[in-house]
Design a protein around this motif. Sequence first.
Motif, mmCIF file in Angstrom:
data_model
loop_
_atom_site.group_PDB
_atom_site.id
_atom_site.type_symbol
_atom_site.label_atom_id
_atom_site.label_comp_id
_atom_site.label_asym_id
_atom_site.label_seq_id
_atom_site.Cartn_x
_atom_site.Cartn_y
_atom_site.Cartn_z
ATOM 1 N N TYR A 40 0.882 -1.169 0.000
ATOM 2 C CA TYR A 40 0.000 0.000 0.000
ATOM 3 C C TYR A 40 0.915 1.212 0.000
ATOM 4 N N ASP A 41 0.853 2.007 -1.057
ATOM 5 C CA ASP A 41 1.792 3.117 -1.170
ATOM 6 C C ASP A 41 1.174 4.298 -1.889
ATOM 7 N N TRP A 42 1.505 5.474 -1.428
ATOM 8 C CA TRP A 42 1.203 6.719 -2.127
ATOM 9 C C TRP A 42 2.547 7.320 -2.513
ATOM 10 N N SER A 43 2.654 7.865 -3.722
ATOM 11 C CA SER A 43 3.895 8.511 -4.123
ATOM 12 C C SER A 43 3.599 9.702 -5.027
ATOM 13 N N ALA A 44 4.553 10.622 -5.048
ATOM 14 C CA ALA A 44 4.443 11.794 -5.910
ATOM 15 C C ALA A 44 4.774 11.391 -7.337
ATOM 16 N N ASP A 45 3.944 11.786 -8.270
ATOM 17 C CA ASP A 45 4.199 11.523 -9.681
ATOM 18 C C ASP A 45 5.340 12.434 -10.145
ATOM 19 N N GLY A 46 6.321 11.866 -10.820
ATOM 20 C CA GLY A 46 7.471 12.640 -11.272
ATOM 21 C C GLY A 46 7.195 13.551 -12.451
ATOM 22 N N ASN A 47 6.068 13.377 -13.124
ATOM 23 C CA ASN A 47 5.747 14.177 -14.301
ATOM 24 C C ASN A 47 4.610 15.160 -14.102
ATOM 25 N N ASP A 48 3.876 15.035 -13.018
ATOM 26 C CA ASP A 48 2.710 15.893 -12.780
ATOM 27 C C ASP A 48 2.762 16.377 -11.340
ATOM 28 N N PRO A 49 2.971 17.670 -11.118
ATOM 29 C CA PRO A 49 3.141 18.182 -9.753
ATOM 30 C C PRO A 49 1.891 18.109 -8.881
ATOM 31 N N ALA A 50 0.746 17.792 -9.475
ATOM 32 C CA ALA A 50 -0.496 17.671 -8.714
ATOM 33 C C ALA A 50 -0.810 16.225 -8.347
ATOM 34 N N ARG A 51 -0.185 15.281 -9.035
ATOM 35 C CA ARG A 51 -0.634 13.886 -8.977
ATOM 36 C C ARG A 51 0.009 13.076 -7.853
ATOM 37 N N VAL A 52 -0.867 12.324 -7.168
ATOM 38 C CA VAL A 52 -0.466 11.305 -6.199
ATOM 39 C C VAL A 52 -0.807 9.959 -6.835
ATOM 40 N N ASN A 53 0.190 9.091 -6.947
ATOM 41 C CA ASN A 53 -0.032 7.739 -7.452
ATOM 42 C C ASN A 53 -0.266 6.814 -6.268
ATOM 43 N N VAL A 54 -1.254 5.953 -6.394
ATOM 44 C CA VAL A 54 -1.592 5.002 -5.345
ATOM 45 C C VAL A 54 -1.448 3.594 -5.906
ATOM 46 N N PHE A 55 -0.782 2.733 -5.149
ATOM 47 C CA PHE A 55 -0.649 1.329 -5.528
ATOM 48 C C PHE A 55 -1.001 0.488 -4.314
ATOM 49 N N GLU A 56 -1.892 -0.474 -4.520
ATOM 50 C CA GLU A 56 -2.294 -1.389 -3.450
ATOM 51 C C GLU A 56 -2.278 -2.813 -3.980
ATOM 52 N N GLU A 57 -1.906 -3.755 -3.123
ATOM 53 C CA GLU A 57 -1.990 -5.177 -3.456
ATOM 54 C C GLU A 57 -2.567 -5.901 -2.251
ATOM 55 N N TRP A 58 -3.632 -6.660 -2.502
ATOM 56 C CA TRP A 58 -4.364 -7.372 -1.457
ATOM 57 C C TRP A 58 -4.389 -8.862 -1.780
ATOM 58 N N THR A 59 -4.413 -9.689 -0.765
ATOM 59 C CA THR A 59 -4.407 -11.136 -0.969
ATOM 60 C C THR A 59 -5.701 -11.643 -1.588
ATOM 61 N N SER A 60 -6.805 -10.896 -1.417
ATOM 62 C CA SER A 60 -8.103 -11.383 -1.893
ATOM 63 C C SER A 60 -9.121 -10.255 -1.926
ATOM 64 N N GLU A 61 -10.245 -10.523 -2.581
ATOM 65 C CA GLU A 61 -11.358 -9.575 -2.574
ATOM 66 C C GLU A 61 -11.899 -9.402 -1.153
ATOM 67 N N GLU A 62 -11.880 -10.474 -0.383
ATOM 68 C CA GLU A 62 -12.379 -10.405 1.003
ATOM 69 C C GLU A 62 -11.514 -9.471 1.837
ATOM 70 N N ALA A 63 -10.195 -9.536 1.654
ATOM 71 C CA ALA A 63 -9.301 -8.638 2.391
ATOM 72 C C ALA A 63 -9.562 -7.185 1.993
ATOM 73 N N LEU A 64 -9.763 -6.963 0.704
ATOM 74 C CA LEU A 64 -10.065 -5.610 0.231
ATOM 75 C C LEU A 64 -11.403 -5.134 0.765
ATOM 76 N N ALA A 65 -12.393 -6.009 0.801
ATOM 77 C CA ALA A 65 -13.707 -5.643 1.340
ATOM 78 C C ALA A 65 -13.590 -5.226 2.801
ATOM 79 N N SER A 66 -12.788 -5.935 3.552
ATOM 80 C CA SER A 66 -12.585 -5.588 4.964
ATOM 81 C C SER A 66 -11.927 -4.209 5.081
ATOM 82 N N HIS A 67 -10.963 -3.943 4.219
ATOM 83 C CA HIS A 67 -10.317 -2.625 4.204
ATOM 84 C C HIS A 67 -11.333 -1.529 3.907
#
Length: 114
Positions: A40-67
């Motif tokens: 689970y990560d947020w990072s500054a986009d290197g090409n767009d000064p307004a943009r936050v990139n978000v990346f998430e990886e979950w073991t399952s749909e159930e884990a994501l639903a709980s989140h």
Amino acid sequence: MAKVVISAQIDVDPARRAEALTSGKKWIDAALEQPGCLRYDWSADGNDPARVNVFEEWTSEEALASHFAGPAYAGMRDHIGNFGITGAVSAKYRVSAEAPVYGPDGQATPSFDV
């Protein structure tokens, strides 16, 4: 059970992006502590000064639903909303195959048959 990956881009006031990222750490850490959260990560986009990139990886749909049902998600949503969202796109992906990017020879390969 298939993994779930989320990719998102959130555009905020460029003058406040650094603050949004720094002060959002508690929500990122809260998500990382949840069962089934692999990344689970947020990072500054290197090409767009307004943009936050978000990346998430979950073991399952159930884990994501709980989140989605819990305080870490609600806190993140409310937090980032305080920084002048001007646009956002997001998508989730159910992972059907996974393989390393680099093969045994050290070369990048698009193949999943490594």
